[in-house]
Design a protein around this motif. Structure first.
Motif, PDB file in Angstrom:
ATOM      1  N   GLN A   1       9.962   4.286 -14.243  1.00 59.42           N
ATOM      2  CA  GLN A   1       9.952   4.232 -12.779  1.00 59.42           C
ATOM      3  C   GLN A   1      10.861   3.158 -12.205  1.00 59.42           C
ATOM      4  O   GLN A   1      11.239   3.219 -11.039  1.00 59.42           O
ATOM      5  N   ILE A   2      11.259   2.187 -13.041  1.00 58.50           N
ATOM      6  CA  ILE A   2      12.152   1.139 -12.553  1.00 58.50           C
ATOM      7  C   ILE A   2      13.482   1.728 -12.087  1.00 58.50           C
ATOM      8  O   ILE A   2      14.132   1.204 -11.173  1.00 58.50           O
ATOM      9  N   HIS A   3      13.885   2.843 -12.704  1.00 59.93           N
ATOM     10  CA  HIS A   3      15.169   3.450 -12.335  1.00 59.93           C
ATOM     11  C   HIS A   3      15.109   4.066 -10.931  1.00 59.93           C
ATOM     12  O   HIS A   3      16.119   4.083 -10.221  1.00 59.93           O
ATOM     13  N   ALA A   4      13.948   4.562 -10.541  1.00 58.13           N
ATOM     14  CA  ALA A   4      13.782   5.086  -9.180  1.00 58.13           C
ATOM     15  C   ALA A   4      13.581   3.948  -8.188  1.00 58.13           C
ATOM     16  O   ALA A   4      14.126   3.966  -7.080  1.00 58.13           O
ATOM     17  N   LEU A   5      12.828   2.930  -8.597  1.00 55.73           N
ATOM     18  CA  LEU A   5      12.549   1.802  -7.707  1.00 55.73           C
ATOM     19  C   LEU A   5      13.814   1.035  -7.340  1.00 55.73           C
ATOM     20  O   LEU A   5      13.946   0.557  -6.208  1.00 55.73           O
ATOM     21  N   ALA A   6      14.737   0.911  -8.297  1.00 58.32           N
ATOM     22  CA  ALA A   6      15.914   0.056  -8.087  1.00 58.32           C
ATOM     23  C   ALA A   6      17.204   0.857  -7.977  1.00 58.32           C
ATOM     24  O   ALA A   6      18.274   0.337  -8.287  1.00 58.32           O
ATOM     25  N   LYS A   7      17.134   2.083  -7.508  1.00 54.91           N
ATOM     26  CA  LYS A   7      18.355   2.868  -7.304  1.00 54.91           C
ATOM     27  C   LYS A   7      19.213   2.221  -6.218  1.00 54.91           C
ATOM     28  O   LYS A   7      18.701   1.846  -5.161  1.00 54.91           O
TER      29      LYS A   7
ATOM     30  N   ASP B  12       0.842  -1.205   0.000  1.00 54.28           N
ATOM     31  CA  ASP B  12       0.000   0.000   0.000  1.00 54.28           C
ATOM     32  C   ASP B  12       0.873   1.248   0.000  1.00 54.28           C
ATOM     33  O   ASP B  12       0.664   2.181  -0.790  1.00 54.28           O
ATOM     34  N   HIS B  13       1.839   1.261   0.892  1.00 52.94           N
ATOM     35  CA  HIS B  13       2.730   2.406   1.049  1.00 52.94           C
ATOM     36  C   HIS B  13       3.535   2.661  -0.231  1.00 52.94           C
ATOM     37  O   HIS B  13       3.655   3.803  -0.690  1.00 52.94           O
ATOM     38  N   THR B  14       4.069   1.603  -0.820  1.00 52.57           N
ATOM     39  CA  THR B  14       4.955   1.757  -1.979  1.00 52.57           C
ATOM     40  C   THR B  14       4.180   2.150  -3.227  1.00 52.57           C
ATOM     41  O   THR B  14       4.656   2.972  -4.027  1.00 52.57           O
ATOM     42  N   PHE B  15       2.997   1.595  -3.426  1.00 47.18           N
ATOM     43  CA  PHE B  15       2.181   2.001  -4.581  1.00 47.18           C
ATOM     44  C   PHE B  15       1.736   3.455  -4.446  1.00 47.18           C
ATOM     45  O   PHE B  15       1.648   4.182  -5.442  1.00 47.18           O
ATOM     46  N   THR B  16       1.448   3.897  -3.226  1.00 49.87           N
ATOM     47  CA  THR B  16       1.098   5.306  -3.005  1.00 49.87           C
ATOM     48  C   THR B  16       2.281   6.209  -3.354  1.00 49.87           C
ATOM     49  O   THR B  16       2.122   7.242  -4.024  1.00 49.87           O
ATOM     50  N   LEU B  17       3.469   5.815  -2.923  1.00 51.99           N
ATOM     51  CA  LEU B  17       4.673   6.590  -3.227  1.00 51.99           C
ATOM     52  C   LEU B  17       4.952   6.595  -4.724  1.00 51.99           C
ATOM     53  O   LEU B  17       5.368   7.623  -5.289  1.00 51.99           O
ATOM     54  N   LEU B  18       4.698   5.487  -5.393  1.00 53.49           N
ATOM     55  CA  LEU B  18       4.871   5.420  -6.848  1.00 53.49           C
ATOM     56  C   LEU B  18       3.937   6.411  -7.546  1.00 53.49           C
ATOM     57  O   LEU B  18       4.347   7.118  -8.481  1.00 53.49           O
ATOM     58  N   GLY B  19       2.688   6.477  -7.084  1.00 52.52           N
ATOM     59  CA  GLY B  19       1.741   7.440  -7.660  1.00 52.52           C
ATOM     60  C   GLY B  19       2.211   8.876  -7.493  1.00 52.52           C
ATOM     61  O   GLY B  19       2.069   9.706  -8.403  1.00 52.52           O
ATOM     62  N   LYS B  20       2.803   9.179  -6.339  1.00 47.74           N
ATOM     63  CA  LYS B  20       3.326  10.528  -6.098  1.00 47.74           C
ATOM     64  C   LYS B  20       4.501  10.846  -7.018  1.00 47.74           C
ATOM     65  O   LYS B  20       4.694  11.993  -7.425  1.00 47.74           O
ATOM     66  N   ASN B  21       5.287   9.818  -7.352  1.00 50.59           N
ATOM     67  CA  ASN B  21       6.413  10.014  -8.263  1.00 50.59           C
ATOM     68  C   ASN B  21       5.947  10.303  -9.690  1.00 50.59           C
ATOM     69  O   ASN B  21       6.598  11.045 -10.435  1.00 50.59           O
ATOM     70  N   VAL B  22       4.822   9.709 -10.070  1.00 51.19           N
ATOM     71  CA  VAL B  22       4.291   9.887 -11.425  1.00 51.19           C
ATOM     72  C   VAL B  22       3.537  11.209 -11.549  1.00 51.19           C
ATOM     73  O   VAL B  22       3.511  11.820 -12.626  1.00 51.19           O
ATOM     74  N   GLU B  23       2.950  11.666 -10.455  1.00 48.35           N
ATOM     75  CA  GLU B  23       2.068  12.841 -10.482  1.00 48.35           C
ATOM     76  C   GLU B  23       2.667  14.086 -11.128  1.00 48.35           C
ATOM     77  O   GLU B  23       1.970  14.779 -11.902  1.00 48.35           O
TER      78      GLU B  23
ATOM     79  N   SER C 149      21.401   3.657  -4.358  1.00 48.02           N
ATOM     80  CA  SER C 149      21.676   4.593  -3.252  1.00 48.02           C
ATOM     81  C   SER C 149      20.610   5.674  -3.263  1.00 48.02           C
ATOM     82  O   SER C 149      19.984   5.933  -4.298  1.00 48.02           O
ATOM     83  N   ALA C 150      20.419   6.305  -2.108  1.00 50.81           N
ATOM     84  CA  ALA C 150      19.393   7.353  -1.971  1.00 50.81           C
ATOM     85  C   ALA C 150      18.065   6.893  -2.572  1.00 50.81           C
ATOM     86  O   ALA C 150      17.402   7.637  -3.296  1.00 50.81           O
ATOM     87  N   ASN C 151      17.678   5.668  -2.253  1.00 49.40           N
ATOM     88  CA  ASN C 151      16.462   5.077  -2.788  1.00 49.40           C
ATOM     89  C   ASN C 151      15.303   5.394  -1.849  1.00 49.40           C
ATOM     90  O   ASN C 151      15.210   4.838  -0.745  1.00 49.40           O
ATOM     91  N   GLU C 152      14.415   6.285  -2.275  1.00 53.94           N
ATOM     92  CA  GLU C 152      13.334   6.726  -1.392  1.00 53.94           C
ATOM     93  C   GLU C 152      12.350   5.601  -1.080  1.00 53.94           C
ATOM     94  O   GLU C 152      11.730   5.589  -0.013  1.00 53.94           O
ATOM     95  N   PHE C 153      12.223   4.635  -1.978  1.00 56.58           N
ATOM     96  CA  PHE C 153      11.312   3.521  -1.734  1.00 56.58           C
ATOM     97  C   PHE C 153      11.853   2.626  -0.615  1.00 56.58           C
ATOM     98  O   PHE C 153      11.129   2.283   0.328  1.00 56.58           O
ATOM     99  N   VAL C 154      13.120   2.258  -0.712  1.00 54.43           N
ATOM    100  CA  VAL C 154      13.733   1.409   0.308  1.00 54.43           C
ATOM    101  C   VAL C 154      13.801   2.145   1.642  1.00 54.43           C
ATOM    102  O   VAL C 154      13.502   1.570   2.698  1.00 54.43           O
ATOM    103  N   GLU C 155      14.189   3.418   1.610  1.00 52.23           N
ATOM    104  CA  GLU C 155      14.325   4.190   2.852  1.00 52.23           C
ATOM    105  C   GLU C 155      12.983   4.366   3.550  1.00 52.23           C
ATOM    106  O   GLU C 155      12.895   4.257   4.779  1.00 52.23           O
TER     107      GLU C 155
END
Length: 405
Positions: free
Chosen positions: A353-359, A321-332, A361-367
């Motif tokens: 979006q795969i480039h942001a998801l799998a960074k 839930d959290h990660t899909f919400t964050l993904l939507g914010k990245n696309v917005e 370092s400084a990966n906002e999804f993982v953090e």
């Protein structure tokens, strides 16, 4: 004069004896209370120190979980891009090769499949590392305390609290203490962590097929000219979560459970699949020998029990839930200038979006997943599963105090 004193003492002898006993008893009682109070204070200080040491080890272990996940991001990204090679299709489109419309249709399915698969893979990898590394971290901490106690009691060898050398033979010595108390050899730790490769290889390929099938059902007939708002994109991503039982028309609790079971099956191998994982590294004979190690069998069984637990299902759902919400914010932000975009323009946005998801370092999804309260609490549950060793009376530190809540 002396005769009168002796007479006085004889007449009041009982009183002197009783008084002496009372005074002496009071003095001894006072000394005992002082000693007992000092003992209680020392014990309390030792317990505070032990808790602080354990909390520090726990927090250090969570940092290790995060860095380990980030170190696996390049492999995750490379595998996804290999399984879903949108770049090859894009190159053909630019060179005007082949059936342009068909390639756009393929790109439509691949882009959504790759991004949704990426979300699932990142979440499952974060949770899996929290399970595996906290199981190992717990064993390392308990073993260091046991070695430290032996050293302080006159046993040989210094630096027991920093020891990283563990012997699987310790399992037999502590057989009566249960599976959470046995030592885990460094070699066993390495073999155990090798099972995370299952998710990055076999599990990810299965995951991609599950998502691709869902994407073809939902997007196969959608025109490339259809206009999409940011809400439409988020709704589409949410519908693609049917892989875990979400968004299915006419779905019910049993169907959702079956879908989640199928999803979590991509996370960690079944017992029947274990030999395939190990065989790829050691070969047939050595693989079967490795899998017969009692210490490895024990932690594999514990991991599988955790993966099958309701606690983990809840954590995975909340993390998704959290990660899909964050993904939507990245696309917005891509819709800020124009409220509506044709699907043909949405495809490269979603695909990227795969480039942001799998960074790495400084990966906002993982953090952000690492800071999710439910993930922290679940990590504390896994780490603190050695209640019988925390204190003689079976107490263990409060989960909230370990998780920092």
């Amino acid at each position: 004069m002396f005769e009168s004193i002796r007479g006085f003492v004889r007449r009041h002898r009982r009183k002197f004896i009783v008084g002496g006993v009372v005074v002496g008893g009071a003095w001894l009682a006072g000394k005992y209370m002082q000693w007992k109070l000092a003992e209680v204070e020392t014990q309390a200080a030792d317990e505070r120190l032990a808790h602080q040491r354990m909390r520090h080890h726990f927090e250090s272990n969570q940092a290790t979980c995060n860095t380990t996940v980030l170190s696996l991001m390049p492999a995750l990204k490379a595998q996804l891009m290999l399984l879903l090679d949108s770049e090859a299709i894009t190159a053909k489109l630019r060179s005007q090769q082949g059936n342009k419309l068909q390639m756009w249709e393929n790109l439509k399915i691949i882009s959504f499949t790759r991004t949704v698969s990426g979300v699932y893979a990142v979440v499952l990898l974060v949770v899996l590392m929290r399970v595996q590394l906290n199981i190992i971290g717990r064993h390392m901490y308990v073993d260091s305390q046991l070695h430290g106690s032996a050293s302080s009691g006159g046993g040989g060898g210094g630096g027991g609290g920093r020891s990283r050398s563990y012997h699987s033979g310790g399992a037999a010595d502590g057989a009566g203490e249960g599976p959470t108390t046995a030592s885990v050899a460094t070699e066993v730790q390495k073999d155990y962590l090798m099972f995370s490769q299952y998710l990055l290889q076999v599990g990810l390929a299965r995951l991609v097929e599950l998502v691709r099938e869902r994407a073809e059902q939902l997007l196969g007939d959608v025109s490339l000219k259809k206009l999409f708002s940011i809400d439409d994109v988020c709704s589409t991503l949410e519908l693609l979560r049917g892989v875990e039982g979400r968004g299915r028309v006419g779905g019910h609790a049993g169907a959702e459970d079956a879908c989640m079971e199928q999803l979590l099956g991509c996370m960690f191998p079944s017992e029947a699949e274990e030999v395939e994982v190990v065989r790829g590294v050691y070969g047939e004979a050595e693989a079967r020998h490795k899998l017969n190690d009692p210490a490895l069998r024990r932690i594999l069984a514990e991991t599988r029990e955790l993966v099958d637990s309701e606690d983990l299902v809840v954590v995975v759902r909340l993390a998704l839930d959290h990660t899909f919400t964050l993904l939507g914010k990245n696309v917005e932000p891509f819709f800020s200038d124009e409220g509506l975009l044709p699907l043909a323009k949405v495809i490269p946005i979603v695909n990227g979006q795969i480039h942001a998801l799998a960074k790495p370092s400084a990966n906002e999804f993982v953090e952000s997943l690492a800071e999710l309260p439910e993930v922290e609490e679940f990590s504390a549950i896994v780490y603190s599963a050695f209640a019988q060793l925390s204190h003689d009376n079976g107490d263990r530190p409060a989960l909230s105090s370990l998780a920092g809540n």
